[in-house]
Design an enzyme around this catalytic site. Structure first.
Site, PDB file in Angstrom:
ATOM      1  N   HIS A  28     -35.051-120.075  -1.998  1.00  0.00           N
ATOM      2  CA  HIS A  28     -33.727-119.444  -1.930  1.00  0.00           C
ATOM      3  C   HIS A  28     -32.575-120.396  -2.156  1.00  0.00           C
ATOM      4  CE1 HIS A  28     -34.508-115.276  -0.635  1.00  0.00           C
ATOM      5  NE2 HIS A  28     -35.617-115.783  -0.114  1.00  0.00           N
TER       6      HIS A  28
ATOM      7  N   LYS B  54     -18.486-112.879   2.726  1.00  0.00           N
ATOM      8  CA  LYS B  54     -19.794-113.546   2.693  1.00  0.00           C
ATOM      9  C   LYS B  54     -19.729-114.662   3.729  1.00  0.00           C
ATOM     10  CE  LYS B  54     -18.996-114.320  -1.781  1.00  0.00           C
ATOM     11  NZ  LYS B  54     -20.175-114.010  -2.568  1.00  0.00           N
ATOM     12  N   ARG B  55     -20.864-115.313   4.024  1.00  0.00           N
ATOM     13  CA  ARG B  55     -20.809-116.445   4.936  1.00  0.00           C
ATOM     14  C   ARG B  55     -19.766-117.456   4.460  1.00  0.00           C
ATOM     15  NH1 ARG B  55     -24.526-116.626   9.334  1.00  0.00           N
ATOM     16  NH2 ARG B  55     -23.584-118.684   9.636  1.00  0.00           N
TER      17      ARG B  55
ATOM     18  N   LYS C 102     -19.441-121.843  -1.307  1.00  0.00           N
ATOM     19  CA  LYS C 102     -18.984-120.510  -1.721  1.00  0.00           C
ATOM     20  C   LYS C 102     -17.483-120.485  -2.026  1.00  0.00           C
ATOM     21  CE  LYS C 102     -22.559-117.897   0.846  1.00  0.00           C
ATOM     22  NZ  LYS C 102     -23.118-116.880  -0.079  1.00  0.00           N
TER      23      LYS C 102
ATOM     24  N   THR D 165     -26.022-111.369  -3.502  1.00  0.00           N
ATOM     25  CA  THR D 165     -26.369-109.953  -3.581  1.00  0.00           C
ATOM     26  C   THR D 165     -25.133-109.091  -3.339  1.00  0.00           C
ATOM     27  OG1 THR D 165     -27.137-110.119  -1.287  1.00  0.00           O
ATOM     28  CG2 THR D 165     -28.813-110.068  -3.014  1.00  0.00           C
TER      29      THR D 165
ATOM     30  N   LYS E 237     -23.610-105.412  -4.876  1.00  0.00           N
ATOM     31  CA  LYS E 237     -23.119-104.270  -4.097  1.00  0.00           C
ATOM     32  C   LYS E 237     -21.737-103.841  -4.591  1.00  0.00           C
ATOM     33  CE  LYS E 237     -25.359-106.387  -0.052  1.00  0.00           C
ATOM     34  NZ  LYS E 237     -25.050-107.266   1.100  1.00  0.00           N
TER      35      LYS E 237
HETATM   36  C1  LIG Z   1     -25.038-108.570   1.207  1.00  0.00           C
HETATM   37  C2  LIG Z   1     -24.622-109.269   2.428  1.00  0.00           C
HETATM   38  C3  LIG Z   1     -24.528-110.664   2.456  1.00  0.00           C
HETATM   39  C4  LIG Z   1     -24.775-111.522   1.231  1.00  0.00           C
HETATM   40  O1  LIG Z   1     -23.541-111.760   0.590  1.00  0.00           O
HETATM   41  P1  LIG Z   1     -23.389-112.843  -0.573  1.00  0.00           P
HETATM   42  O2  LIG Z   1     -21.996-112.630  -1.066  1.00  0.00           O
HETATM   43  O3  LIG Z   1     -24.413-112.515  -1.609  1.00  0.00           O
HETATM   44  O4  LIG Z   1     -23.588-114.171   0.044  1.00  0.00           O
HETATM   45  C5  LIG Z   1     -24.120-111.286   3.621  1.00  0.00           C
HETATM   46  N1  LIG Z   1     -23.833-110.567   4.734  1.00  0.00           N
HETATM   47  C6  LIG Z   1     -23.901-109.220   4.740  1.00  0.00           C
HETATM   48  C7  LIG Z   1     -23.551-108.488   5.987  1.00  0.00           C
HETATM   49  C8  LIG Z   1     -24.309-108.531   3.605  1.00  0.00           C
HETATM   50  O5  LIG Z   1     -24.393-107.193   3.640  1.00  0.00           O
END
Ligand SMILES: *Cc1c(COP(=O)(O)O)cnc(C)c1O
Length: 861
Positions: free
Chosen positions: A401, A594-595, A600, A705, A709
């Protein structure tokens, strides 16, 4: 002090006799199943199906209010209504679950097991109702009882047994495996405390509070108090001839199973995640107790129960805590023992194991399953070492990952010696044979041997989990095309040279369209279904292409825009009620959630926001009136020990405070940090975005991911040429995404130059220099607070903020132009984006794993 135990029972499940799932029904001479117990008709009269009508549903809910919850119509609130509704739905899930598991047992297909230390599930009720096709009926029933379904759904607390993308991926994959009718089980840990709750202090800093998510009891789990495994820690390991060993002594911990049914969409197929909970093997250490040391005795039982107390809150970062290694082994040992028991129930010879079992390692966290299966086969099943290794290496496959060095797991040999002495022996034996083979293939290449060894000799001796995972797997995959290529050419290059390229593959991540469109965006889902004429697109996402017929249809544009506006209003109402801030839903919503991580680059975003702020402030009122109004939203958690990420949160919050209270930019720019990002908050935010940012330094984001979305929900993407952004652009068309920044091959040299030939920021990007000076001027709080962050940009700039800043601003200008100049064209881009996202369904991803890695097939229930 330790005491001896019966070593034969260790690692083996202790079960009472069962009559339902797990064992096959008896068959008579004619091949007819015999009814196992009592009067068949009496039994069958008591069984229920799942196709309830509304009166049956309300009856069942009231039954649970009255008898399970022991409450009445007088004193039931939304929470009580949620609990009673959940208990009613749970029964439907269990009926399907039982039928699915019995079918698997009867047909005995090859099964796949997904080992993941994280499952970021979010809420379950809405998802279960939609997948069962029962949402309308239940809503009607709940209404009849005087409740509103939305309020009932929102009473549920998120199950947050994960950090971010990796854990959410596991949750999407179990949804897809059930929907695709694949015999897949997940194995995880039942943490008492999930992901911490994030609070924002008055000074803007992140605070962490525990997440006792099980406090209200969890209707979605089925305790299996009779499914237990003894797991040993410590003690001593003795070697016998033929690489066999005996492991004894130490401390035993009991693993108890909790099952969570996972319903497929529009199918009976209902899979399982088995979560393990730790309990002391004995309530008390009797020797200590007898010696009058009560406190020491209780301490032992506490330390065992501690193992599943809390989820480690680090995302993409290895922390090296002993308790974390205990979690990993506890979970691997319990899961493998359970898998082995199920395999043995088939009556097949042990050599058949890989023909009936595939095990996927989600990252290196479950790598201990490899030496653990060796231990079971060699020490307990009397399989010869080489034959055992053959079984192991035809069973496991490993998903990488990340290529970030700080995230790669390496456990000190010393901890292994204390905790897992037998596994250390096995790892040494494997390494010995492996390095001989390496030496044979690459004679005299000592450096290569050092790099490939399972043991890192520098920095104290450490075990390299990624190397062990590759050694023990028949397939290794990355999670997006670029990432898989980087895995092959950087961190695992030596292994590609050794094994050949065919061991290395790509499976680009995916997301489930059930949760990430149908559930989170009901208005868009309804419009799509109405337009395409059926809900088939939810199980074949490529059907979204049918929307392209309407890309220029004015009436369709109107409905499309109305759905987006509706989602923005919904989010604005949430912001008003939680933060007390009014945002204008007519403004462009720009979202990065995101985190929080330096790679990032939320930092790049907030510095860009400051640039925008300064630019607008320098304008005349006439010029300001022409600016595209923006609402910029951030959300995300920082690991509690990640100081720089927490400082970035603090900067975002404080910049927001200044901007939001400045009358000069009122109505033109709003900046908010929404606390406590979660799956449920994501479901609210994602449908409301006009544009979302995925702006990692090139080559650092394995896939992402949330980019998928957002695009599935018709939000456009602003991003770097990284991870799955690249494949999204390939699908939706480059003119429908906003790309910027340096490409991956440039990164190494840019970093080298930052170190050895630095150019001052002032020269490279005067715009960025002005922003950094502005931060240091004290207008967002004292300069000394921000200095450590500003210095990371001014010196070293490892994440290439200064290299990408001007390009980022340029992309933002193009976004403004596209949004304001031709609204029709923007809507067309939005429709095109959604319509071309078919590839990113997790159904496609899970079918690729099934066909190309696990070699399993769907089983009709
Ligand atoms: C999809 C999702 C992530 C992943 O987000 P990235 O932008 O791909 O790092 C992290 N936290 C939650 C709650 C998510 O639904």
């Amino acid at each position: 002090m330790s005491h001896e135990f019966d070593t034969k029972s260790l690692g083996k499940p202790r079960r009472h006799k069962r009559t339902a799932t797990g064992y096959l029904p008896e068959v008579d001479e004619q091949g007819q199943e015999k009814w196992p117990k009592g009067d068949e008709a009496t039994w069958k009269a008591g069984l229920r199906g799942v196709d309830s009508d509304v009166p049956e549903i309300t009856k069942n809910i009231v039954h649970h209010v009255q008898t399970t919850l022991a409450r009445q119509a007088y004193n039931i609130d939304d929470m009580g209504a949620y609990q009673a509704t959940a208990l009613a739905v749970r029964e439907d899930l269990i009926v399907n679950w039982n039928e699915t598991q019995l079918t698997y047992t009867k047909k005995s297909p090859k099964r796949a097991y997904y080992l993941s230390l994280e499952f970021l599930m979010g809420r379950t009720l809405d998802n279960a109702l939609l997948n069962l096709g029962m949402k309308d009926k239940f809503s009607e029933g709940v209404n009849k009882l005087g409740f509103n379904m939305e309020d009932v759904l929102h009473s549920e607390r998120d199950a947050a047994l994960g950090n971010g993308g990796l854990g959410r991926l596991a949750a999407c994959y179990v949804d897809s495996s059930a929907t695709c009718e694949l015999p897949v089980w997940g194995y995880g840990l039942r943490y008492q405390y999930g992901m911490f709750q994030q609070l924002i202090a008055p000074d803007g800093s992140q605070l962490e509070a525990p997440d006792p998510w099980l406090d209200n009891s969890n209707p979605w789990e089925i305790p299996r108090l009779d499914v237990t495994v003894d797991v040993r820690f410590g003690g001593h390991a003795e070697k016998l001839e033929g690489n066999r060993g005996i492991w004894s002594g130490g401390q035993e911990v009991l693993a108890i199973a909790y099952d969570c049914p996972i319903p497929g969409s529009d199918t009976k197929s209902t899979n399982n995640i088995r979560f393990w909970s730790a309990r002391p093997r004995r309530g008390f250490d009797l020797q200590s107790f007898n010696a009058g040391n009560y406190e020491r005795a209780v301490e032992t039982s506490n330390s065992a129960a501690n193992i599943t107390n809390v989820l480690y809150p680090n995302d993409n970062h290895y922390a090296g805590k002993t308790l974390r290694l205990q979690q990993q082994y506890f979970w691997c040992a319990a899961s493998l023992s359970d898998i082995m028991r199920r395999f043995k129930n088939t009556g097949k010879d042990i050599s058949e194991f890989p023909n009936l079992v595939a095990i996927q390692l989600n990252d290196t966290h479950p790598t201990l399953a490899i030496p653990e299966l060796m231990r079971i086969l060699v020490d307990e099943e009397d399989v010869e070492w080489n034959a055992a290794w053959d079984i192991v290496t035809r069973t496991f496959s490993y998903t990488n990952h990340t290529v970030l060095p700080e995230a790669l797991e390496k456990w000190p040999v010393q901890i292994f010696e204390q905790l897992l002495p037998r596994h250390l022996q096995i790892i040494y034996d494997l390494n010995w044979t492996f390095l001989q083979a390496v030496a044979k293939k690459f004679p005299n290449d000592v450096a290569k041997m050092e790099r490939m060894s399972l043991i890192e000799e520098a920095n104290g001796r450490q075990i390299r989990m990624a190397n062990l995972a590759v050694l023990g797997s028949f397939k290794v995959n990355g999670v997006a095309e670029l990432h898989s290529e980087l895995v092959r050419t950087t961190i695992l290059k030596d292994f590609v040279d050794f094994y050949g390229i065919s061991k290395f593959a790509n499976v680009t991540n995916g997301i489930t369209p059930r949760r990430w469109l149908d559930q989170c965006n009901p208005s868009l889902s309804a419009l799509i279904t109405e337009t395409l004429g059926s809900r088939a697109w939810l199980k074949d996402l490529y059907l979204l292409k049918g929307l392209l017929k309407y890309e220029d249809d004015v009436a369709f544009h109107k409905k499309w825009a109305a759905s987006k506006a509706n989602n923005k209003q919904r989010l604005a109402a949430y912001i008003k009620s939680t933060l007390g801030v009014t945002v204008d839903p007519r403004a462009m919503f720009v979202i990065q959630v995101k985190r929080i991580h330096e790679y990032k680059r939320q930092s790049l975003n907030i510095l860009g926001v400051i640039h925008r702020y300064l630019t607008i402030k320098a304008m005349t009122p006439e010029e300001r009136a022409k600016v595209n109004p923006r609402v910029v939203l951030f959300a995300g958690k920082a690991a509690p020990g990640y100081w720089m990420a927490k400082l970035i949160i603090r900067l975002i919050v404080n910049v927001g405070k200044v901007i939001n209270s400045d009358p000069d930019v009122k109505g033109v720019l709003t900046v908010l940090f929404l606390p406590d990002y979660s799956v449920s908050l994501a479901e609210l935010l994602i449908p409301a975005s006009d544009i979302s940012e995925h702006i990692s330094t090139a080559g650092t984001e394995a896939s992402g991911t949330s980019n998928m979305k957002f695009c599935l929900n018709g939000g456009l993407l602003l991003g770097t040429v990284d991870g799955a952004n690249i494949e999204i652009a390939e699908e939706v068309g480059e003119d429908n995404v906003f790309f910027f920044g340096h490409l991956t091959p440039a990164v190494e040299e840019l970093r080298y130059n930052h170190r050895y030939n630095p150019i001052p920021v002032q020269e490279k990007s005067p715009a960025l220099a002005a922003v950094l000076d502005n931060v240091m001027s004290g207008c967002y709080g004292e300069a000394s607070i921000w200095e450590p962050f500003i210095n990371t940009v001014r010196q070293g700039d490892y994440y290439l903020i200064s290299d990408d800043f001007d390009s980022y601003l340029n992309a933002q200008a193009m976004v403004d132009e596209a949004y304001t100049k031709d609204p029709k064209e923007w809507i067309k881009k939005s429709i095109n984006t959604t319509a071309r996202m078919g590839k990113f369904s997790s159904d496609r991803a899970i079918m690729t794993y099934a066909e190309e890695i696990w070699n399993i097939e769907p089983v009709k229930i």
